[in-house]
Design an enzyme around this catalytic site. Structure first.
Site, PDB file in Angstrom:
ATOM      1  CB  THR A  49      -0.991  -0.035   1.195  1.00  0.00           C
ATOM      2  OG1 THR A  49      -1.925   1.023   1.057  1.00  0.00           O
ATOM      3  CG2 THR A  49      -0.301   0.086   2.544  1.00  0.00           C
ATOM      4  CG  ASN A  50      -0.466   4.684  -1.419  1.00  0.00           C
ATOM      5  OD1 ASN A  50      -1.139   5.402  -0.700  1.00  0.00           O
ATOM      6  ND2 ASN A  50      -0.959   4.109  -2.512  1.00  0.00           N
ATOM      7  NE  ARG A  51       4.366   8.245   4.735  1.00  0.00           N
ATOM      8  CZ  ARG A  51       4.932   9.437   4.681  1.00  0.00           C
ATOM      9  NH1 ARG A  51       5.823   9.686   3.743  1.00  0.00           N
ATOM     10  NH2 ARG A  51       4.608  10.374   5.535  1.00  0.00           N
ATOM     11  CB  SER A  52      -2.885   7.913   0.262  1.00  0.00           C
ATOM     12  OG  SER A  52      -4.118   8.583   0.277  1.00  0.00           O
ATOM     13  CB  ALA A  99      -2.456   7.508  -3.300  1.00  0.00           C
TER      14      ALA A  99
END
Ligand code: CTP
Length: 406
Positions: free
Chosen positions: A210-213, A277
């Site tokens: 995943t990402n930091r959004s 994101a």
């Protein structure tokens, strides 16, 4: 933009024990700049004193006897007509029954009958009273006449029993008031699809990429569109944020799920805002059981690209014309303007909001953002550091202008 600023709210309070929660509601409304006129029935005044309401609103709280006091013989017409929104919370079975029959035998029911603005009714009573066919029929009548029935919720009741009959919490009622005040806004009748948050691409049943959004900018955009009167579908990756009252939420997890949800809603959409994101890669293979560490000294995961959602949107638009306006985001760490320009063209967007996510006060998981807006026609605007909610309204201003021009 503060939708409550200077708005006149009439809050009718009737004799349910939940009346104490209406003190919190009137306090929150007042803090947000609303002018709150509370009307208590005699039964409500036995539970909560008018002075309590007056202390938090800074305005007079009306009692039944005020209907008959000299000098204010048109009080009920003034309160009934001169407001932006009228809420009865808590609304007892008795007051609901009176309103359904058009009975006007106290200040509150007289004002409710005289009101020309949207009436919001938040029932609160014992489960048995709520389930009674008489109450159900009365609520149906109110709904048929265009009143909004909010709740009740399920849970612990004052009787000690559990069931359906609890008044909605003050913050939720605040959200409904906000929505009612927004109905006539400049985006009224427009359908928005907003995506928010990051996607999660599963490696095995336990792990994801995943990402930091955080979803904060996307949720702020959904809230701003609602505040301006739009109908909003919010397609959200996993997020702990509070859903704005009035948004239709579609929870998704992967980029593929998000693409399906977007394409499903697109035919009806006037505006698409892709603030999510979206992961660019997903594991090439999905493993159905947990990967064990004894089995791998070095673990290599092959990734394949996810679908580019905005690319699919551009194709849809060229075929059918919908959505009228599409807005994208560009999360960059360098060459902000050049990269954003490339994305604006490649994804056939009307507007792109670019931000440098390597800055500590802009981008992921903070409440502020510093955004560069780029239009299809070459215009450019550099916004200073501001709250994400303010960025959302600036983007809405741009969208309103684009809709007017299209
Ligand atoms: N986006 C999309 N589908 C993807 C990836 C991104 O629709 N698979 C959208 C995002 O929601 C955003 C815009 O495209 O509105 C730009 O996203 P961004 O991550 O900045 O760019 P990418 O296109 O993914 O390119 P890169 O990661 O190489 O910068």
């Amino acid at each position: 933009m503060n939708i409550f600023q200077g708005k006149r709210v009439v809050l009718g309070v009737t004799g349910s024990i939940a009346a104490y929660k209406s003190v919190t509601l009137s306090s929150r409304l007042t803090q947000k700049g609303a002018l709150v006129d509370v009307i208590l029935t005699d039964a409500a005044a036995k539970l909560v004193n008018a002075i309590t309401f007056e202390s938090v609103t800074g305005r007079r709280a009306y009692r039944e006897k005020d209907l008959w006091e000299g000098g204010e013989h048109v009080l009920h017409i003034e309160l009934g007509e001169e407001n932006d929104v009228f809420m009865v919370a808590p609304a007892t079975a008795n007051t609901i029954a009176k309103m359904a029959q058009g009975i006007a035998d106290n200040l509150l029911t007289v004002c409710a009958l005289a009101s020309r603005t949207p009436l919001l009714v938040s029932p609160a009573m014992d489960g048995g009273m709520y389930a009674n066919p008489a109450t159900q029929e009365n609520l149906r009548i109110l709904e048929q006449r265009g009143m909004r029935i909010l709740g009740p919720a399920e849970g612990h009741l004052a009787s000690g029993l559990a069931g359906k009959g609890r008044m909605l919490e003050p913050m939720e009622l605040l959200g409904h008031l906000r929505l009612a005040l927004a109905r006539e806004g400049p985006l009224s009748g427009k359908k928005f699809v907003v995506t928010a948050g990051g996607t999660q691409e599963p490696i095995d049943p336990v792990r994801v990429i995943t990402n930091r959004s955080s979803g904060k900018q996307g949720y702020a955009l959904a809230r701003a569109a609602l505040d301006l009167g739009a109908d909003v579908d919010l397609i959200s990756g996993p997020s702990a944020l509070e859903v704005p009252v009035g948004a239709n939420v579609h929870d998704v997890s992967t980029a593929e799920e998000m693409e399906r949800a977007v394409l499903n809603l697109l035919p009806e959409a006037d505006v698409l805002i892709m603030a999510a994101a979206v992961a660019d890669y997903q594991p090439a293979k999905r493993v159905s059981s947990k990967i064990k560490k004894e089995e791998h000294d070095m673990l290599q995961i092959s990734l394949k690209p996810t679908p580019d959602i905005l690319h699919a949107v551009a194709e849809h638009k060229s075929r059918s014309g919908a959505p009228e306006i599409s807005v994208g985001f560009a999360a960059e760490t360098d060459h902000l303007k050049e990269n954003a320009e490339d994305k604006l063209t490649a994804k056939n967007l009307d507007l792109i909001a670019a931000n440098d996510v390597s800055e500590p006060d802009a981008g992921f998981d903070v409440d502020t953002n510093r955004v560069l807006l780029l239009w299809k026609d070459g215009r450019l605007e550099e916004l200073p550091l501001m709250k994400k909610s303010e960025v959302a309204f600036r983007i809405m201003d741009a969208v309103i202008e684009l809709l007017e021009a299209s």
